[in-house]
Design a protein around this motif. Sequence first.
Motif, PDB file in Angstrom:
ATOM      1  N   UNK A  98     126.983  56.800 112.050  1.00 18.86           N
ATOM      2  CA  UNK A  98     126.960  56.378 113.459  1.00 18.86           C
ATOM      3  C   UNK A  98     126.036  55.184 113.640  1.00 18.86           C
ATOM      4  N   UNK A  99     124.868  55.225 112.974  1.00 15.58           N
ATOM      5  CA  UNK A  99     123.916  54.106 113.061  1.00 15.58           C
ATOM      6  C   UNK A  99     124.551  52.824 112.543  1.00 15.58           C
ATOM      7  N   UNK A 100     125.309  52.947 111.439  1.00 16.46           N
ATOM      8  CA  UNK A 100     125.961  51.775 110.855  1.00 16.46           C
ATOM      9  C   UNK A 100     126.977  51.171 111.823  1.00 16.46           C
ATOM     10  N   UNK A 123     117.801  47.573 106.029  1.00 18.18           N
ATOM     11  CA  UNK A 123     116.545  48.074 106.596  1.00 18.18           C
ATOM     12  C   UNK A 123     116.743  48.517 108.043  1.00 18.18           C
ATOM     13  N   UNK A 124     117.419  47.661 108.849  1.00 18.69           N
ATOM     14  CA  UNK A 124     117.656  47.984 110.261  1.00 18.69           C
ATOM     15  C   UNK A 124     118.503  49.249 110.386  1.00 18.69           C
ATOM     16  N   UNK A 125     119.561  49.351 109.574  1.00 18.73           N
ATOM     17  CA  UNK A 125     120.424  50.539 109.616  1.00 18.73           C
ATOM     18  C   UNK A 125     119.659  51.800 109.248  1.00 18.73           C
ATOM     19  N   UNK A 126     118.762  51.694 108.224  1.00 17.26           N
ATOM     20  CA  UNK A 126     117.993  52.866 107.787  1.00 17.26           C
ATOM     21  C   UNK A 126     117.031  53.326 108.872  1.00 17.26           C
ATOM     22  N   UNK A 127     116.331  52.346 109.471  1.00 19.77           N
ATOM     23  CA  UNK A 127     115.380  52.692 110.530  1.00 19.77           C
ATOM     24  C   UNK A 127     116.099  53.288 111.735  1.00 19.77           C
ATOM     25  N   UNK A 128     117.217  52.654 112.132  1.00 17.32           N
ATOM     26  CA  UNK A 128     117.969  53.149 113.281  1.00 17.32           C
ATOM     27  C   UNK A 128     118.561  54.534 112.991  1.00 17.32           C
ATOM     28  N   UNK A 129     119.030  54.717 111.742  1.00 16.64           N
ATOM     29  CA  UNK A 129     119.558  56.025 111.348  1.00 16.64           C
ATOM     30  C   UNK A 129     118.498  57.098 111.412  1.00 16.64           C
ATOM     31  N   UNK A 130     117.246  56.747 110.987  1.00 17.33           N
ATOM     32  CA  UNK A 130     116.137  57.702 111.044  1.00 17.33           C
ATOM     33  C   UNK A 130     115.815  58.076 112.485  1.00 17.33           C
ATOM     34  N   UNK A 131     115.764  57.049 113.355  1.00 14.08           N
ATOM     35  CA  UNK A 131     115.459  57.302 114.770  1.00 14.08           C
ATOM     36  C   UNK A 131     116.562  58.148 115.406  1.00 14.08           C
TER      37      UNK A 131
END
Length: 354
Positions: free
Chosen positions: A26-28, A49-57
């Motif tokens: 979903x973040x992707x 990096x942005x996708x990983x951080x957004x996925x974590x949030x």
Amino acid sequence: MKAKHKISGLVRFILMLIFLVIMYSAAFFITDYIYKILDWELNELLNQIINSIFGLILTGLMLSIIRKIALSKGWMQKRDAFGTIIEAVERIATGDFSIRLDDDDIHEHYPVAKLRESVNKMALELDKMENMRQEFISNVSHEIQSPLTSISGFAEILGNEGLSLEERQHYLGIIRIESKRLSRLSDNLLQLASLDAETIKFEPEVYHLDEQVRNLILACEPQWAVKKVEIELVLDKVSITADKDMLTQAWINLINNSIKYTPEGGRIKIELYQKSKKVLFKITDTGIGIAEEDQKHIFERFFKTDKSRQRSKKGNGLGLSIVKKIIDMHHGEIEVDSKLGEGTSFTVLLPVKQ
């Protein structure tokens, strides 16, 4: 009962895995949709990096919502293992990387215990990155503040009409030196940033490495000739497939380093050999040497063996970091061997072909 518990644990693990896949997918798609609306094109590293951080949030928020629903429906106790992990993720999402979950917090077996280990590992790595960021900012601030203070102070002195021409030229000379120091720092920081982000194109070509090294030694002649440093070259004819411009910067940094720390009348020996499918470059000087405890840190950014950071050294602790980054990009290795008062030797091993 034991078999039933294992099956239950496996089901929970699979459900958690599916949940994480859904959240990061979903973040992707969300970030991809935003990029298309804004017409942004980011490089792969920054996008990841942005996708990983957004996925974590997104994961933290969804877990928080699920937990609140579960608590309101009475499906779980407030302080169970799942709730503790959710709270930890929420704290990490707000920037608190000091959180650690120990065995007293969570008594569950696999996969919850594994999830606890993963959260701890993530928090630890983020904490290290934050410390590195703060140290980097501190070092940059120090390196910038020092020459700026000198420039400001001596510029103010130049406003004194009672200065003689000789004094005025002396202070102007110091201002020029400090301005060049700032310029070198800026150039090195930009180069490191480009190498880290891989925005510099890696363009390997076939060329004669021995000719490159010989030409660089001749280009540096004003520096070693004024100190009466003896240069000895032992260069085999070596052809290599590599990025010529990048290696030029690496060799210049190593050569200048040796010249800078070799006293007047000293000696520098440069060797170049080909061993099977490897190329060996070695530069040895009779300089001041490096303490054993410092040798493991010399490729770190802003590290200086000169703890006082005297201006006379004219360095900012980034030269060897750039060398290490360039050698790594060529899938090579670099080692240092040094003794205080006896000299230093840097050895670089590179594959003949990239």
